[in-house]
Enzyme design. Structure first.
Site, short mmCIF file in Angstrom:
data_model
loop_
_atom_site.label_atom_id
_atom_site.label_comp_id
_atom_site.label_asym_id
_atom_site.label_seq_id
_atom_site.Cartn_x
_atom_site.Cartn_y
_atom_site.Cartn_z
N LEU A 148 0.79 -2.19 4.89
CA LEU A 148 -0.35 -1.30 4.71
C LEU A 148 -0.32 -0.15 5.71
O LEU A 148 0.32 -0.26 6.77
CB LEU A 148 -1.65 -2.08 4.92
N SER A 149 -1.03 0.91 5.42
CA SER A 149 -1.23 1.98 6.38
C SER A 149 -1.89 1.39 7.62
O SER A 149 -2.81 0.56 7.50
CB SER A 149 -2.12 3.05 5.75
N SER B 111 5.62 1.52 0.78
CA SER B 111 6.37 0.93 -0.36
C SER B 111 5.62 -0.26 -0.97
O SER B 111 6.07 -1.40 -0.85
CB SER B 111 7.79 0.55 0.05
P1 ADP Z 1 1.67 2.55 10.07
O1 ADP Z 1 2.93 3.28 10.42
O2 ADP Z 1 1.92 1.21 9.46
O3 ADP Z 1 0.69 3.36 9.29
P2 ADP Z 1 0.99 2.90 12.88
O4 ADP Z 1 2.16 2.37 13.63
O5 ADP Z 1 0.88 4.40 12.69
O6 ADP Z 1 0.92 2.17 11.45
O7 ADP Z 1 -0.39 2.42 13.55
C1 ADP Z 1 -0.56 1.07 13.90
C2 ADP Z 1 -1.63 0.97 14.99
O8 ADP Z 1 -1.79 -0.42 15.34
C3 ADP Z 1 -1.24 1.70 16.26
O9 ADP Z 1 -2.38 2.34 16.78
C4 ADP Z 1 -0.74 0.56 17.18
O10 ADP Z 1 -0.92 0.86 18.55
C5 ADP Z 1 -1.63 -0.61 16.75
N1 ADP Z 1 -1.06 -1.94 16.99
C6 ADP Z 1 -1.68 -2.97 17.59
N2 ADP Z 1 -0.90 -4.06 17.67
C7 ADP Z 1 0.29 -3.71 17.11
C8 ADP Z 1 1.53 -4.41 16.91
N3 ADP Z 1 1.71 -5.67 17.29
N4 ADP Z 1 2.53 -3.74 16.30
C9 ADP Z 1 2.36 -2.45 15.90
N5 ADP Z 1 1.23 -1.74 16.06
C10 ADP Z 1 0.19 -2.36 16.67
#
Ligand code: ADP
Length: 197
Positions: free
Chosen positions: A28-29, A101
């Site tokens: 998910l986003s 995806s």
């Molecule tokens: P996506 O690319 O899936 O849309 P992002 O990486 O942009 O997601 O955002 C994920 C958010 O969740 C970030 O703010 C990140 O710091 C937070 N987060 C907290 N715990 C985790 C973790 N274990 N792994 C990845 N992101 C995490």
């Protein structure tokens, strides 16, 4: 007819010290795909590996700028992404592809494209419950989707089909990013550095 070059995959792997592969992050986003992709890229780069991140948002700025979020456009988005990932893997890279995806069939097609190119395909389910993703909402996309300002938003007004049998599942709501990356690195090194390379 596919035209073959003079430098083959084994020669590239021998020079790089590892074989190519495609690591496909789905979720998910706000599940954590970009965060993990970037940290994983850094970790592998520091180990001297040839590695590159392909990002959904970035591809939509250029190659895929003519695509929207209908099921058909999402399929085409993933098909092109998989073809680009395959070409980068042909060049010998470890490719980290971070794309929502949402459709199983599209991910299966991406796997097939990788397989046809002779590259391992490591599907990583970056998993956090929708409520957690929605609470994080780093880009305020969920808020906009709930307000009806974004249509066909995955998890809100468009489906997400979780993988049935991913090579790896990372629960980003239960583990730190560092723990998630460490798990991915371990799995990956076993695949790309085996065979004495
Ligand atoms: P996506 O690319 O899936 O849309 P992002 O990486 O942009 O997601 O955002 C994920 C958010 O969740 C970030 O703010 C990140 O710091 C937070 N987060 C907290 N715990 C985790 C973790 N274990 N792994 C990845 N992101 C995490």
């Amino acid at each position: 007819m596919w035209s073959h070059g003079e430098v083959d995959a084994a020669q590239r792997a021998a020079r790089n010290g590892h074989r190519s592969t495609i690591v496909w992050l789905t979720g998910l986003s706000a599940s954590g795909k970009s965060t993990i992709a970037r940290a994983l890229e850094r970790e592998l780069f520091e180990r001297g590996m040839q590695v590159f991140v392909l990002e959904g948002d970035n591809l939509r700025h250029g190659l895929n700028r003519n695509l929207g979020f209908s099921p058909e456009d999402r399929s085409e988005n993933i098909r092109r992404a998989a073809e680009v990932a395959k070409l980068l893997a042909d060049a010998g890279l470890v490719v980290i592809a971070a794309f929502i995806s949402p459709y199983r069939a599209d991910r299966a097609a991406a796997r097939e494209i990788a397989r046809a190119g002779g590259h391992p395909f490591i599907e990583v389910f970056v998993n956090a419950p929708l409520e957690v993703c929605e609470t994080r909402d780093p880009k305020h996309l969920y808020r906009k989707a709930r307000a009806g300002q974004i249509k066909e938003f995955t998890g809100v007004s468009a489906p997400y089909e979780p993988p049935d049998a991913p090579e790896l599942e990372l629960r980003t709501d239960r583990q730190t990013p560092e723990e998630c990356v460490a798990q991915a690195v371990k799995l990956l090194l076993g695949i790309v550095c085996s065979g004495g390379l």
